[in-house]
Design a protein around this motif. Structure first.
Motif, PDB file in Angstrom:
ATOM      1  N   VAL A   1       0.842  -1.197   0.000  1.00 29.43           N
ATOM      2  CA  VAL A   1       0.000   0.000   0.000  1.00 29.43           C
ATOM      3  C   VAL A   1       0.878   1.247   0.000  1.00 29.43           C
ATOM      4  CG1 VAL A   1      -1.797   1.272   1.214  1.00 29.43           C
ATOM      5  CG2 VAL A   1      -1.823  -1.234   1.231  1.00 29.43           C
ATOM      6  N   PHE A   2       0.563   2.169  -0.916  1.00 33.40           N
ATOM      7  CA  PHE A   2       1.242   3.463  -0.999  1.00 33.40           C
ATOM      8  C   PHE A   2       0.175   4.546  -0.848  1.00 33.40           C
ATOM      9  CE2 PHE A   2       4.154   0.600  -2.998  1.00 33.40           C
ATOM     10  CZ  PHE A   2       5.417   1.114  -2.779  1.00 33.40           C
ATOM     11  N   ARG A   3       0.066   5.108   0.357  1.00 29.98           N
ATOM     12  CA  ARG A   3      -0.958   6.147   0.587  1.00 29.98           C
ATOM     13  C   ARG A   3      -0.494   7.519   0.122  1.00 29.98           C
ATOM     14  NH1 ARG A   3      -5.503   4.546   2.532  1.00 29.98           N
ATOM     15  NH2 ARG A   3      -5.591   2.574   3.631  1.00 29.98           N
ATOM     16  N   THR A   4       0.787   7.796   0.190  1.00 34.42           N
ATOM     17  CA  THR A   4       1.328   9.090  -0.261  1.00 34.42           C
ATOM     18  C   THR A   4       2.595   8.848  -1.086  1.00 34.42           C
ATOM     19  OG1 THR A   4       2.549   9.321   1.808  1.00 34.42           O
ATOM     20  CG2 THR A   4       0.384  10.400   1.693  1.00 34.42           C
ATOM     21  N   PRO A   5       2.450   8.263  -2.278  1.00 34.69           N
ATOM     22  CA  PRO A   5       3.649   7.951  -3.063  1.00 34.69           C
ATOM     23  C   PRO A   5       4.356   9.209  -3.558  1.00 34.69           C
ATOM     24  CG  PRO A   5       1.705   7.654  -4.402  1.00 34.69           C
ATOM     25  CD  PRO A   5       1.222   7.953  -3.010  1.00 34.69           C
ATOM     26  N   ASP A   6       5.682   9.121  -3.654  1.00 35.77           N
ATOM     27  CA  ASP A   6       6.456  10.197  -4.264  1.00 35.77           C
ATOM     28  C   ASP A   6       6.320  10.127  -5.781  1.00 35.77           C
ATOM     29  OD1 ASP A   6       7.446  11.009  -1.744  1.00 35.77           O
ATOM     30  OD2 ASP A   6       8.982   9.451  -1.837  1.00 35.77           O
ATOM     31  N   ARG A   7       6.225   8.902  -6.303  1.00 34.50           N
ATOM     32  CA  ARG A   7       6.073   8.673  -7.743  1.00 34.50           C
ATOM     33  C   ARG A   7       5.199   7.449  -7.968  1.00 34.50           C
ATOM     34  NH1 ARG A   7      11.417   7.507 -10.786  1.00 34.50           N
ATOM     35  NH2 ARG A   7      10.486   8.524 -12.575  1.00 34.50           N
ATOM     36  N   PHE A   8       4.416   7.494  -9.031  1.00 35.07           N
ATOM     37  CA  PHE A   8       3.725   6.307  -9.546  1.00 35.07           C
ATOM     38  C   PHE A   8       3.755   6.480 -11.051  1.00 35.07           C
ATOM     39  CE2 PHE A   8      -0.216   4.000 -10.824  1.00 35.07           C
ATOM     40  CZ  PHE A   8       0.260   2.728 -10.529  1.00 35.07           C
ATOM     41  N   ILE A   9       4.560   5.653 -11.720  1.00 36.10           N
ATOM     42  CA  ILE A   9       4.821   5.873 -13.138  1.00 36.10           C
ATOM     43  C   ILE A   9       4.801   4.574 -13.929  1.00 36.10           C
ATOM     44  CG2 ILE A   9       6.196   7.961 -12.804  1.00 36.10           C
ATOM     45  CD1 ILE A   9       8.704   6.155 -13.204  1.00 36.10           C
ATOM     46  N   ALA A  10       4.560   4.729 -15.224  1.00 34.96           N
ATOM     47  CA  ALA A  10       4.755   3.647 -16.180  1.00 34.96           C
ATOM     48  C   ALA A  10       6.103   3.867 -16.840  1.00 34.96           C
ATOM     49  CB  ALA A  10       3.646   3.677 -17.233  1.00 34.96           C
TER      50      ALA A  10
ATOM     51  N   ALA B   1       5.799   2.107  -8.121  1.00 38.51           N
ATOM     52  CA  ALA B   1       5.393   3.002  -7.043  1.00 38.51           C
ATOM     53  C   ALA B   1       6.602   3.238  -6.145  1.00 38.51           C
ATOM     54  CB  ALA B   1       4.251   2.392  -6.238  1.00 38.51           C
ATOM     55  N   VAL B   2       6.826   4.505  -5.785  1.00 41.96           N
ATOM     56  CA  VAL B   2       7.994   4.875  -4.987  1.00 41.96           C
ATOM     57  C   VAL B   2       7.550   5.788  -3.845  1.00 41.96           C
ATOM     58  CG1 VAL B   2      10.240   6.023  -5.007  1.00 41.96           C
ATOM     59  CG2 VAL B   2       9.451   4.816  -7.062  1.00 41.96           C
ATOM     60  N   HIS B   3       8.017   5.459  -2.643  1.00 42.89           N
ATOM     61  CA  HIS B   3       7.853   6.355  -1.492  1.00 42.89           C
ATOM     62  C   HIS B   3       9.142   6.292  -0.689  1.00 42.89           C
ATOM     63  CE1 HIS B   3       5.977   8.747   1.603  1.00 42.89           C
ATOM     64  NE2 HIS B   3       6.411   7.878   2.504  1.00 42.89           N
ATOM     65  N   GLU B   4       9.855   7.416  -0.678  1.00 44.71           N
ATOM     66  CA  GLU B   4      11.170   7.513  -0.044  1.00 44.71           C
ATOM     67  C   GLU B   4      12.069   6.409  -0.601  1.00 44.71           C
ATOM     68  OE1 GLU B   4      10.296   7.731   4.126  1.00 44.71           O
ATOM     69  OE2 GLU B   4       9.465   9.751   3.923  1.00 44.71           O
ATOM     70  N   SER B   5      12.561   5.481   0.236  1.00 44.19           N
ATOM     71  CA  SER B   5      13.465   4.437  -0.273  1.00 44.19           C
ATOM     72  C   SER B   5      12.722   3.155  -0.668  1.00 44.19           C
ATOM     73  CB  SER B   5      14.522   4.105   0.787  1.00 44.19           C
ATOM     74  OG  SER B   5      13.900   3.588   1.945  1.00 44.19           O
ATOM     75  N   ARG B   6      11.420   3.136  -0.482  1.00 43.26           N
ATOM     76  CA  ARG B   6      10.621   1.949  -0.808  1.00 43.26           C
ATOM     77  C   ARG B   6      10.190   2.004  -2.269  1.00 43.26           C
ATOM     78  NH1 ARG B   6       4.689   1.110   1.083  1.00 43.26           N
ATOM     79  NH2 ARG B   6       4.325  -1.017   0.396  1.00 43.26           N
ATOM     80  N   VAL B   7      10.495   0.950  -3.021  1.00 40.82           N
ATOM     81  CA  VAL B   7      10.147   0.872  -4.443  1.00 40.82           C
ATOM     82  C   VAL B   7       9.500  -0.475  -4.710  1.00 40.82           C
ATOM     83  CG1 VAL B   7      11.045   0.901  -6.801  1.00 40.82           C
ATOM     84  CG2 VAL B   7      12.126   2.319  -5.050  1.00 40.82           C
ATOM     85  N   VAL B   8       8.338  -0.459  -5.368  1.00 41.06           N
ATOM     86  CA  VAL B   8       7.689  -1.696  -5.796  1.00 41.06           C
ATOM     87  C   VAL B   8       7.386  -1.563  -7.277  1.00 41.06           C
ATOM     88  CG1 VAL B   8       5.665  -3.181  -5.562  1.00 41.06           C
ATOM     89  CG2 VAL B   8       6.712  -2.190  -3.523  1.00 41.06           C
TER      90      VAL B   8
END
Length: 196
Positions: free
Chosen positions: A7-16, A31-38
């Motif tokens: 779950v990413f509630r406030t992502p820094d990026r969500f891109i294709a 999906a990216v939030h700080e150092s977390r990338v999925v």
């Protein structure tokens, strides 16, 4: 084994984004939030459908709720975060509007061999395929759709006769009875038409 829901509630990026050359590209959503990338793997058509449906959803949200949606979003042109390790291949996608949070909700579920019950989408049930759930502001959603359009259209040019993509080595065009078409093919010259 319990399903994993990222779950990413406030992502820094969500891109294709893609890896590879046109005609041989692999498509990802990240999906990216700080150092977390999925990252998840999916098909080009799925990216196009998600971008199209997101645009329609934003139009409906603006119409029904008066939410301000930007017309000219800033497009994130930075590459995918590497190394890219896909969590799963996307099978089912869900899209919705969370009126309380004022967010577009995107859910990407892993391909599964079993029939999927619709109640699993956008739900935290213990059973079901792994998922990525991302909450986007309307601005982020518009930015995602705009970038996705650029990514999809950056592939091989379509044949002016049949619409199929032309590879680096050309393609077999059904409109020319199977003759190999090269990338610099001029249909006017082929059919003896004069250029205007």
């Amino acid at each position: 084994m319990a399903r994993a829901i990222h779950v990413f509630r406030t992502p820094d990026r969500f891109i294709a984004g893609t890896v590879g050359e046109p005609g041989d590209r692999v498509f990802y959503l990240q999906a990216v939030h700080e150092s977390r990338v999925v990252s998840v793997l999916l098909e080009k058509q799925q990216v196009q459908i998600l971008a199209d449906r997101m645009g329609l959803l934003l139009e409906e949200v603006q119409r029904r709720f008066g939410t301000v949606i930007p017309d000219d979003p800033q497009v994130d042109v930075s590459p995918l975060v590497t190394p890219i390790e896909a969590e799963f291949r996307v099978g089912t996608m869900g899209l919705g509007w969370d009126a309380d949070a004022g967010s577009v909700v995107v859910e990407l579920l892993a391909v599964t061999d079993t029939e999927l019950d619709e109640s699993v989408v956008l739900d935290d049930t213990e059973e079901g395929p792994d998922a990525v759930r991302v909450f986007l502001t309307p601005v982020q959603a518009r930015e995602f759709a705009a970038r996705s359009e650029l990514v999809v259209s950056a592939g091989r040019a379509p044949c002016p006769l049949c619409g199929e993509p032309i590879g680096a080595d050309g393609h077999i065009c059904v409109r020319t009875n199977g003759y190999l078409r090269t990338p610099g093919f001029d249909p006017a010259a082929w059919f003896g038409e004069e250029e205007s």
